[in-house]
Design an enzyme around this catalytic site. Structure first.
Site, PDB file in Angstrom:
ATOM      1  N   TYR A  29      58.839 -51.776 -67.737  1.00  0.00           N
ATOM      2  CA  TYR A  29      58.270 -51.902 -69.229  1.00  0.00           C
ATOM      3  C   TYR A  29      59.801 -52.227 -69.983  1.00  0.00           C
ATOM      4  O   TYR A  29      60.516 -51.637 -70.755  1.00  0.00           O
ATOM      5  CB  TYR A  29      57.970 -50.630 -69.833  1.00  0.00           C
ATOM      6  N   GLU A  32      65.730 -54.907 -73.975  1.00  0.00           N
ATOM      7  CA  GLU A  32      67.001 -55.407 -73.857  1.00  0.00           C
ATOM      8  C   GLU A  32      68.285 -54.522 -73.254  1.00  0.00           C
ATOM      9  O   GLU A  32      69.223 -55.136 -72.775  1.00  0.00           O
ATOM     10  CB  GLU A  32      67.547 -55.492 -75.206  1.00  0.00           C
ATOM     11  N   HIS A  34      67.739 -52.749 -70.558  1.00  0.00           N
ATOM     12  CA  HIS A  34      67.652 -53.220 -69.151  1.00  0.00           C
ATOM     13  C   HIS A  34      68.224 -54.715 -68.761  1.00  0.00           C
ATOM     14  O   HIS A  34      69.019 -54.983 -67.983  1.00  0.00           O
ATOM     15  CB  HIS A  34      66.259 -53.285 -68.734  1.00  0.00           C
ATOM     16  N   GLN A 150      72.849 -39.173 -65.658  1.00  0.00           N
ATOM     17  CA  GLN A 150      72.248 -39.734 -64.609  1.00  0.00           C
ATOM     18  C   GLN A 150      73.309 -40.685 -63.767  1.00  0.00           C
ATOM     19  O   GLN A 150      73.498 -40.591 -62.782  1.00  0.00           O
ATOM     20  CB  GLN A 150      71.008 -40.587 -64.943  1.00  0.00           C
ATOM     21  N   SER A 182      64.660 -47.509 -75.844  1.00  0.00           N
ATOM     22  CA  SER A 182      64.261 -46.819 -74.605  1.00  0.00           C
ATOM     23  C   SER A 182      62.748 -47.291 -74.520  1.00  0.00           C
ATOM     24  O   SER A 182      62.024 -47.570 -75.595  1.00  0.00           O
ATOM     25  CB  SER A 182      64.127 -45.319 -74.998  1.00  0.00           C
ATOM     26  N   SER A 183      62.332 -47.290 -73.267  1.00  0.00           N
ATOM     27  CA  SER A 183      60.767 -47.442 -72.846  1.00  0.00           C
ATOM     28  C   SER A 183      60.080 -46.519 -73.860  1.00  0.00           C
ATOM     29  O   SER A 183      58.857 -46.791 -74.099  1.00  0.00           O
ATOM     30  CB  SER A 183      60.496 -47.456 -71.496  1.00  0.00           C
TER      31      SER A 183
HETATM   32  P1  AMP Z   1      64.691 -46.633 -66.735  1.00  0.00           P
HETATM   33  O1  AMP Z   1      63.793 -47.796 -66.785  1.00  0.00           O
HETATM   34  O2  AMP Z   1      64.679 -46.148 -68.447  1.00  0.00           O
HETATM   35  O3  AMP Z   1      64.830 -45.734 -65.902  1.00  0.00           O
HETATM   36  O4  AMP Z   1      66.311 -47.130 -67.105  1.00  0.00           O
HETATM   37  C1  AMP Z   1      66.756 -48.281 -65.934  1.00  0.00           C
HETATM   38  C2  AMP Z   1      68.120 -48.581 -66.370  1.00  0.00           C
HETATM   39  O5  AMP Z   1      68.407 -49.085 -67.584  1.00  0.00           O
HETATM   40  C3  AMP Z   1      68.892 -47.044 -66.234  1.00  0.00           C
HETATM   41  O6  AMP Z   1      70.032 -47.052 -65.777  1.00  0.00           O
HETATM   42  C4  AMP Z   1      69.233 -46.826 -67.911  1.00  0.00           C
HETATM   43  O7  AMP Z   1      70.497 -46.232 -68.042  1.00  0.00           O
HETATM   44  C5  AMP Z   1      69.428 -48.279 -68.430  1.00  0.00           C
HETATM   45  N1  AMP Z   1      68.988 -48.200 -69.753  1.00  0.00           N
HETATM   46  C6  AMP Z   1      67.740 -47.867 -70.333  1.00  0.00           C
HETATM   47  N2  AMP Z   1      67.894 -47.850 -71.771  1.00  0.00           N
HETATM   48  C7  AMP Z   1      69.251 -48.579 -72.013  1.00  0.00           C
HETATM   49  C8  AMP Z   1      69.749 -49.007 -73.331  1.00  0.00           C
HETATM   50  N3  AMP Z   1      69.340 -48.767 -74.219  1.00  0.00           N
HETATM   51  N4  AMP Z   1      70.994 -49.730 -73.065  1.00  0.00           N
HETATM   52  C9  AMP Z   1      71.572 -49.741 -71.707  1.00  0.00           C
HETATM   53  N5  AMP Z   1      71.025 -49.213 -70.633  1.00  0.00           N
HETATM   54  C10 AMP Z   1      69.740 -48.713 -70.731  1.00  0.00           C
END
Ligand code: AMP
Length: 279
Positions: A29, A32, A34, A150, A182-183
């Site tokens: 999902y 920006e 990611h 994390q 955030s997703s």
């Molecule tokens: P997730 O899909 O939520 O597990 O996130 C995957 C990766 O993307 C993780 O390393 C998160 O920290 C990073 N991430 C998620 N949201 C953001 C954001 N707003 N800015 C930078 N990195 C992000």
């Protein structure tokens, strides 16, 4: 770009791929945030692997695993446009085959803050990331500062287990008004979207106070609590100023300290953080 559901397929594709190899682990999902990780990985490596896996072991029994947003077609298109070489998108049974018994724990770090309100969460994260690291064997792995605890846990694990890769932390991407992407933001209605601003506003207030000379941790924490409290619909979990690596509350705050904040908006858990002294 190639997509691999199976470990063996991915490994055989990677055996003839040029290094350095980058891994960007995600739950899909894509937004920006990611994409900023993926672009950085693309710029610094010859081969880029993005994993898309909603990892059940990091969700608690009452959390949103089944309703976590998913859109594989869109993710595939975004990865292709960003120049990704390989998507690894396994089924749960590929990552946790029958008989799987091994877990990875990063003691102490896993129990603080997000770990206290989500027992078992970081055990699930560390376990799946360790598996991904061994499957892909990347030279570099890219993680967002958005999930600051994390990032520290994964960095610690890579060091402690001599995993011989570089964990690269990347800055948080935000909406123009400051909300961290955030997703989970898709769960928010307009009122919830407004309430969620309590997170970034509280962090900004702490930074402003630090900039004005405040060095007492508790004063900075109380300030974040007060600002968050002004956002109706935002229910605070914690607002703390901590050592950037051990995540312990320090008596004296310094320019390296990190402010962490988390809370719920309409039952959705949201987190954010910032350097107390932005560069
Ligand atoms: P997730 O899909 O939520 O597990 O996130 C995957 C990766 O993307 C993780 O390393 C998160 O920290 C990073 N991430 C998620 N949201 C953001 C954001 N707003 N800015 C930078 N990195 C992000």
């Amino acid at each position: 770009m190639k997509e691999h559901p199976r470990v063996a397929e991915l490994r055989s594709a990677l055996s003839s791929s040029p290094g350095p190899v980058a891994l960007v682990p995600t739950m899909g999902y894509l937004h920006e945030g990611h994409l900023s990780l993926i672009r950085r990985a693309r710029g610094e490596n010859r081969t880029v692997v993005v994993s898309i896996f909603v990892n059940p072991s990091q969700f608690g029994p009452n959390e949103d695993f089944t309703r976590y947003p998913r859109d594989m077609d869109r993710d595939r298109r975004l990865c292709d446009e960003a120049g990704v070489d390989h998507i690894f998108a396994p089924e749960v049974s590929e990552m946790y085959p029958p008989g799987d018994r091994t877990i990875v724990e990063v003691t102490e770090l896993q129990d603080r803050w997000e770990g206290a309100s989500r027992p078992g969460h970081f055990r699930g994260v560390a376990t799946v990331v360790a598996k991904l690291f061994r499957i892909v064997r990347p030279d570099r792995a890219y993680f967002g500062e958005k999930d600051y605890q994390q990032l520290q846990i994964v960095t610690r694990m890579a060091t402690d287990l001599f995993l011989d890769l570089e964990v690269v932390g990347c800055p948080t991407v935000r909406e123009p008004d400051g909300l961290a992407l955030s997703s989970r933001n898709v769960y928010l209605d307009p009122a919830g979207r407004q309430a969620a601003l309590g997170l970034s506003r509280a962090l900004q207030a702490a930074q402003a106070d630090f900039g004005a000379g405040e060095r007492r941790r508790t004063a900075l924490e109380r300030r974040m609590e007060r600002v968050a409290h002004d956002y109706s619909g935002f229910e605070l979990d914690y607002a703390v100023v901590v050592d950037p690596h051990t995540l312990e509350q320090l008596q004296e705050v310094n320019a390296e300290s990190r402010a962490l904040i988390a809370g719920w908006v309409s039952g959705v858990k949201l987190i954010d953080n910032a350097a107390i002294a932005p560069v």
